[in-house]
Design a protein around this motif. Structure first.
Motif, PDB file in Angstrom:
ATOM      1  N   SER A  53       0.829  -1.206   0.000  1.00  0.00           N
ATOM      2  CA  SER A  53       0.000   0.000   0.000  1.00  0.00           C
ATOM      3  C   SER A  53       0.862   1.254   0.000  1.00  0.00           C
ATOM      4  N   ALA A  54       2.003   1.229   0.726  1.00  0.00           N
ATOM      5  CA  ALA A  54       2.908   2.384   0.735  1.00  0.00           C
ATOM      6  C   ALA A  54       3.590   2.544  -0.615  1.00  0.00           C
ATOM      7  N   ARG A  55       3.844   1.428  -1.309  1.00  0.00           N
ATOM      8  CA  ARG A  55       4.436   1.506  -2.645  1.00  0.00           C
ATOM      9  C   ARG A  55       3.471   2.225  -3.599  1.00  0.00           C
ATOM     10  N   THR A  56       2.178   1.912  -3.464  1.00  0.00           N
ATOM     11  CA  THR A  56       1.184   2.594  -4.285  1.00  0.00           C
ATOM     12  C   THR A  56       1.169   4.084  -3.976  1.00  0.00           C
ATOM     13  N   ARG A  57       1.216   4.432  -2.667  1.00  0.00           N
ATOM     14  CA  ARG A  57       1.253   5.845  -2.285  1.00  0.00           C
ATOM     15  C   ARG A  57       2.498   6.520  -2.856  1.00  0.00           C
ATOM     16  N   PHE A  58       3.639   5.816  -2.828  1.00  0.00           N
ATOM     17  CA  PHE A  58       4.896   6.356  -3.356  1.00  0.00           C
ATOM     18  C   PHE A  58       4.734   6.724  -4.827  1.00  0.00           C
ATOM     19  N   GLN A  59       4.170   5.816  -5.619  1.00  0.00           N
ATOM     20  CA  GLN A  59       4.023   6.074  -7.048  1.00  0.00           C
ATOM     21  C   GLN A  59       3.066   7.228  -7.310  1.00  0.00           C
ATOM     22  N   VAL A  60       1.946   7.256  -6.580  1.00  0.00           N
ATOM     23  CA  VAL A  60       0.953   8.309  -6.792  1.00  0.00           C
ATOM     24  C   VAL A  60       1.519   9.673  -6.401  1.00  0.00           C
ATOM     25  N   VAL A  61       2.233   9.728  -5.272  1.00  0.00           N
ATOM     26  CA  VAL A  61       2.836  10.992  -4.855  1.00  0.00           C
ATOM     27  C   VAL A  61       3.828  11.476  -5.910  1.00  0.00           C
ATOM     28  N   ALA A  62       4.650  10.558  -6.454  1.00  0.00           N
ATOM     29  CA  ALA A  62       5.626  10.941  -7.476  1.00  0.00           C
ATOM     30  C   ALA A  62       4.926  11.501  -8.719  1.00  0.00           C
ATOM     31  N   LEU A  63       3.839  10.840  -9.152  1.00  0.00           N
ATOM     32  CA  LEU A  63       3.103  11.326 -10.319  1.00  0.00           C
ATOM     33  C   LEU A  63       2.489  12.702 -10.059  1.00  0.00           C
ATOM     34  N   LEU A  64       1.905  12.880  -8.873  1.00  0.00           N
ATOM     35  CA  LEU A  64       1.265  14.152  -8.567  1.00  0.00           C
ATOM     36  C   LEU A  64       2.279  15.276  -8.395  1.00  0.00           C
ATOM     37  N   VAL A  65       3.472  14.955  -7.889  1.00  0.00           N
ATOM     38  CA  VAL A  65       4.521  15.974  -7.781  1.00  0.00           C
ATOM     39  C   VAL A  65       4.893  16.479  -9.174  1.00  0.00           C
ATOM     40  N   ARG A  66       5.076  15.555 -10.124  1.00  0.00           N
ATOM     41  CA  ARG A  66       5.406  15.958 -11.494  1.00  0.00           C
ATOM     42  C   ARG A  66       4.267  16.802 -12.092  1.00  0.00           C
ATOM     43  N   GLU A  67       3.023  16.342 -11.869  1.00  0.00           N
ATOM     44  CA  GLU A  67       1.861  17.056 -12.393  1.00  0.00           C
ATOM     45  C   GLU A  67       1.782  18.466 -11.833  1.00  0.00           C
ATOM     46  N   GLU A  68       1.912  18.555 -10.508  1.00  0.00           N
ATOM     47  CA  GLU A  68       1.764  19.850  -9.849  1.00  0.00           C
ATOM     48  C   GLU A  68       2.892  20.788 -10.238  1.00  0.00           C
ATOM     49  N   ARG A  69       4.100  20.247 -10.404  1.00  0.00           N
ATOM     50  CA  ARG A  69       5.227  21.085 -10.827  1.00  0.00           C
ATOM     51  C   ARG A  69       4.926  21.716 -12.200  1.00  0.00           C
ATOM     52  N   ALA A  70       4.408  20.911 -13.129  1.00  0.00           N
ATOM     53  CA  ALA A  70       4.072  21.436 -14.457  1.00  0.00           C
ATOM     54  C   ALA A  70       2.955  22.476 -14.360  1.00  0.00           C
ATOM     55  N   ARG A  71       1.934  22.213 -13.491  1.00  0.00           N
ATOM     56  CA  ARG A  71       0.826  23.159 -13.351  1.00  0.00           C
ATOM     57  C   ARG A  71       1.295  24.490 -12.780  1.00  0.00           C
ATOM     58  N   VAL A  72       2.178  24.430 -11.772  1.00  0.00           N
ATOM     59  CA  VAL A  72       2.674  25.651 -11.139  1.00  0.00           C
ATOM     60  C   VAL A  72       3.439  26.502 -12.149  1.00  0.00           C
ATOM     61  N   LYS A  73       4.293  25.856 -12.929  1.00  0.00           N
ATOM     62  CA  LYS A  73       5.092  26.604 -13.904  1.00  0.00           C
ATOM     63  C   LYS A  73       4.221  27.285 -14.956  1.00  0.00           C
ATOM     64  N   GLU A  74       3.061  26.690 -15.264  1.00  0.00           N
ATOM     65  CA  GLU A  74       2.195  27.241 -16.303  1.00  0.00           C
ATOM     66  C   GLU A  74       1.133  28.188 -15.744  1.00  0.00           C
ATOM     67  N   ASP A  75       1.073  28.356 -14.416  1.00  0.00           N
ATOM     68  CA  ASP A  75       0.040  29.168 -13.778  1.00  0.00           C
ATOM     69  C   ASP A  75       0.272  30.648 -14.087  1.00  0.00           C
ATOM     70  N   ALA A  76      -0.584  31.215 -14.911  1.00  0.00           N
ATOM     71  CA  ALA A  76      -0.408  32.612 -15.320  1.00  0.00           C
ATOM     72  C   ALA A  76      -0.842  33.594 -14.244  1.00  0.00           C
ATOM     73  N   GLU A  77      -1.664  33.135 -13.278  1.00  0.00           N
ATOM     74  CA  GLU A  77      -2.185  34.037 -12.259  1.00  0.00           C
ATOM     75  C   GLU A  77      -1.244  34.189 -11.072  1.00  0.00           C
ATOM     76  N   ALA A  78      -0.385  33.200 -10.822  1.00  0.00           N
ATOM     77  CA  ALA A  78       0.511  33.241  -9.663  1.00  0.00           C
ATOM     78  C   ALA A  78       1.700  34.153  -9.946  1.00  0.00           C
ATOM     79  N   THR A  79       2.180  34.811  -8.910  1.00  0.00           N
ATOM     80  CA  THR A  79       3.382  35.635  -9.044  1.00  0.00           C
ATOM     81  C   THR A  79       4.613  34.746  -9.043  1.00  0.00           C
ATOM     82  N   GLU A  80       5.765  35.303  -9.431  1.00  0.00           N
ATOM     83  CA  GLU A  80       6.998  34.530  -9.448  1.00  0.00           C
ATOM     84  C   GLU A  80       7.381  34.080  -8.044  1.00  0.00           C
ATOM     85  N   VAL A  81       7.103  34.942  -7.051  1.00  0.00           N
ATOM     86  CA  VAL A  81       7.405  34.578  -5.654  1.00  0.00           C
ATOM     87  C   VAL A  81       6.550  33.396  -5.222  1.00  0.00           C
TER      88      VAL A  81
END
Length: 712
Positions: A53-81
């Motif tokens: 079960s922790a292995r599944t959590r590990f994989q999902v967290v890794a996928l979501l980290v990559r996803e969120e990193r891409a979303r943050v970089k493309e977020d036009a409303e957020a400031t650079e800070v």
């Protein structure tokens, strides 16, 4: 799209925020959910082996980290800070994941771009997103047909120049030579045996026996264009001349696999030739083609391939864009195909593996006995199952059984898998199909004790475009200054053409003003920006080397470049250490000790200035220079941390150079000044060429090129 992004996108679906009000960075959103989950994973890793079960959590967290990193970089409303703060927190989650993977290395397979994502992982991902306030609408996949590869939506393109080639050559000359070889041989003893498993087992039972095809001694080590091959390279070319056409070339990095593949194609007249490579080395393939087979035109596919030469003899494409071009590539009529870093296709179910196998089948259908070569530095004895897809690409097996040529060799043994002697005989049969493996230590007499190999890379993203724009701006400023001085001169003092003395003086003025005032775009800021843009590519190449040959030393000048390299290693679960100028002596010694003595620490990232002297790192024989120094002496000192007394193997320094930028010119200047210094020193340790000389020469070259372009 990168492999990692593809993995994430397999499970992404359509995410909709439930509310439009801004979230607070600290307590809302996906990051706190990921932080809680990763702490649970870390706790299990510290206690011992991680549960399913922790292995599944590990994989999902890794996928979501990559996803969120891409979303943050493309977020036009957020400031650079705000973006920087969110990315910093995501880096913290990724670091904990890396620590957990270091404790339980079986977790690393879950990070692979072709790792399977289970139904339970998809359900957990949905649950975590909902806990973060994100609504997910999953798209139902189409029902799979038994025995059929799932369809993948693709954006296919056909470049205009390819259409022109197809119109110019509407018919292909049929190739009837050796058609009988396509017939299935009549098998008797082994017809009903399952043979793929025993073939794999034959390599596991090898007990360290060498896996290398016996090749003829070369009669001539010179190429058609007068270049001299090393003996081990000439042996493979000689084997091609004698009729061998399939190779799993597994030489260690630094032994010239690229040159061998190109010269093999020349010997087999296997043009047009298709070359499938990782993105980081595709420019290098074009450069090596110009060097080793200069009579053959090479073209490199970037993106949709609008600027390629459809009539070229060598077509180089990277895995990441292969899906767009697989249609027309299959119809072009290639007579040979090379797959570089062939372990990238180890998973037969992955999209890129399917495309590579599809193209190889198309080539075999059109050409009898084409040249097919799989290049990889990864030792054959590791994870031999991964190599079945390479054997399939080469036409030795299909998914269930050996194909005719290999089956005939196995029949000739007179043995079955029930006989113990079958295994060494079967292994020999596979090796004789074309496995070639040489180590640097085996051919040390053929190669220099120390050499620098340049790896040109394309900066074809926004950072690359920005760098080229900055170069144009600097050149424009230099030209304006040159013109002002020329305009202020009396008519009789003006020179016809380009005044080389004035060009040098303008470059010196620019250098001196840069020293006094570092504001604005200048040669130093450009080199730093180039280094930052190259960092992911340099780190990716170092990771490939570490997989192939073991420990690797990475040198960089700037802290942000070192940070970028280390982030990539952490994301991929590669254990590494770091040597920096701000470390205490105790921390420095600990970093050195972990790299030298811990077999799990694959890479050390070193500051070019802080670690250039006083270190002994000869446990490695491969150095990656992520950034250029301003002098050959500084570069040499870095390489000498590895090339020193006690080193038993030839040392290769892989210098990452940004193509089509000032980086290329600086590399040429460093090399030319190194030759001058070698002649002038006459045994002295005094440095003849100062860094300022290279800086001035770089701007001289920039200004001279700009003036020449204006005169045309």
């Amino acid at each position: 799209m990168s492999g990692q992004t593809k993995s994430a996108s397999r499970t992404r679906g359509n995410r909709r925020p439930r509310r439009s009000t801004p979230r607070r960075l600290d307590n809302d959103g996906i990051i706190p959910v990921l932080a809680r989950a990763v702490r649970e994973i870390e706790a299990e890793a510290q206690r011992g082996r991680v549960s399913p079960s922790a292995r599944t959590r590990f994989q999902v967290v890794a996928l979501l980290v990559r996803e969120e990193r891409a979303r943050v970089k493309e977020d036009a409303e957020a400031t650079e800070v705000q973006k920087a703060e969110q990315l910093k927190r995501l880096d913290g989650v990724a670091t904990i994941l890396a620590k957990a993977a270091a404790r339980d290395t079986t977790l690393l397979v879950l990070l692979a771009e072709d790792a399977e994502v289970s139904d339970s992982a998809r359900a957990l991902r949905r649950k975590m997103l909902e806990a973060a306030g994100v609504e997910v609408v999953e798209e139902e996949p189409p029902a799979a047909v038994e025995g059929e590869v799932p369809a993948v939506p693709e954006r296919r393109v056909v470049p205009r120049s390819v259409v022109a080639r197809q119109l110019a050559n509407p018919f292909q000359v049929p190739d009837f030579e050796g058609a009988a070889r396509r017939l299935e041989p009549k098998t008797h003893r082994l017809a009903n045996w399952e043979l793929i498993g025993p073939l794999l087992r034959s390599f596991e039972l090898a007990n360290g026996a060498p896996a290398c095809l016996e090749m003829p001694d070369p009669r001539d080590r010179r190429t058609r264009d007068g270049l001299e091959m090393m003996r081990h390279q000439a042996q493979l070319v000689a084997a091609v001349k004698e009729g061998h056409r399939t190779f799993l070339l597994a030489d260690e990095p630094g032994l010239g696999k690229t040159a061998q593949a190109l010269l093999a194609a020349q010997a087999a007249d296997a043009f047009p030739l298709l070359v499938v490579v990782p993105n980081v080395v595709k420019t290098n393939w074009a450069r090596e083609a110009q060097r080793w087979v200069p009579r053959r035109k090479a073209t490199v596919i970037h993106g949709d391939g609008h600027d390629i030469d459809g009539f070229a003899d060598i077509v180089v494409v990277n895995y990441e864009v292969l899906d767009r071009h697989v249609g027309w590539l299959g119809d072009l009529g290639f007579r040979g195909m090379v797959v570089d870093e062939a372990h990238f296709i180890k998973n037969r179910k992955s999209q890129r593996s399917q495309h590579v196998l599809q193209l190889a089948d198309r080539i075999r259908q059109r050409t009898v006995r084409p040249l097919l070569m799989a290049l990889t530095g990864t030792p054959l004895i590791n994870d031999i199952e991964d190599f079945t897809s390479i054997w399939q690409f080469l036409g030795w097996i299909d998914e269930k059984k050996p194909l005719p040529e290999l089956m005939a060799r196995l029949e000739e043994t007179g043995l079955t898998p029930e006989d113990k002697p079958f295994y060494p005989a079967a292994r020999r049969a596979v090796v004789d199909m074309g496995i070639v493996r040489r180590r640097k230590v085996d051919v040390a007499a053929d190669i220099p004790a120390r050499r620098i190999a340049d790896i040109p890379v394309e900066l074809d993203d926004e950072a690359g475009r920005s760098i080229r724009a900055a170069e144009r701006e600097l050149a424009r400023r230099l030209v304006e200054r040159y013109d002002r001085v020329m305009a202020a001169r009396d008519e009789e003092k003006r020179v016809a053409g380009i005044d080389e003395e004035l060009v040098r003086r303008v470059a010196e003025w620019e250098r001196d003003e840069t020293d006094d005032n570092a504001s604005g775009e200048n040669v130093f800021s450009m080199i730093r920006r180039i280094g930052t843009a190259k960092a992911p590519l340099a780190a990716d190449y170092a990771a490939q080397l570490a997989r192939s040959v073991g420990k690797v030393v990475v040198f960089a000048k700037h802290v942000d470049v070192m940070d970028a390299c280390e982030r990539l290693f952490a994301e991929r679960g590669i254990r590494h250490s770091s040597i920096r100028g701000n470390q205490t002596p105790k921390a420095r010694e600990a970093a050195i000790d972990s790299f030298v003595n811990d077999p799990e620490v694959a890479i050390v990232v070193c500051s070019l200035t802080a670690a250039g002297v006083g270190l002994n790192l000869q446990v490695s024989s491969n150095v990656v220079l992520a950034e250029l120094s301003w002098t050959d002496a500084e570069q040499t000192q870095a390489i000498d941390r590895v090339h020193r007394i006690g080193q038993e193997e030839p040392v290769t320094a892989w210098r990452i150079i940004a193509a089509q930028t000032i980086d290329t010119r600086i590399a040429e200047l460093i090399d030319s000044k190194a030759g001058l210094a070698a002649r002038a020193l006459d045994g002295s340790d005094e440095e003849v060429t100062a860094s300022a000389d290279i800086q001035v020469e770089a701007m001289v070259a920039l200004l001279t090129d700009a003036l020449h372009k204006r005169r045309r």
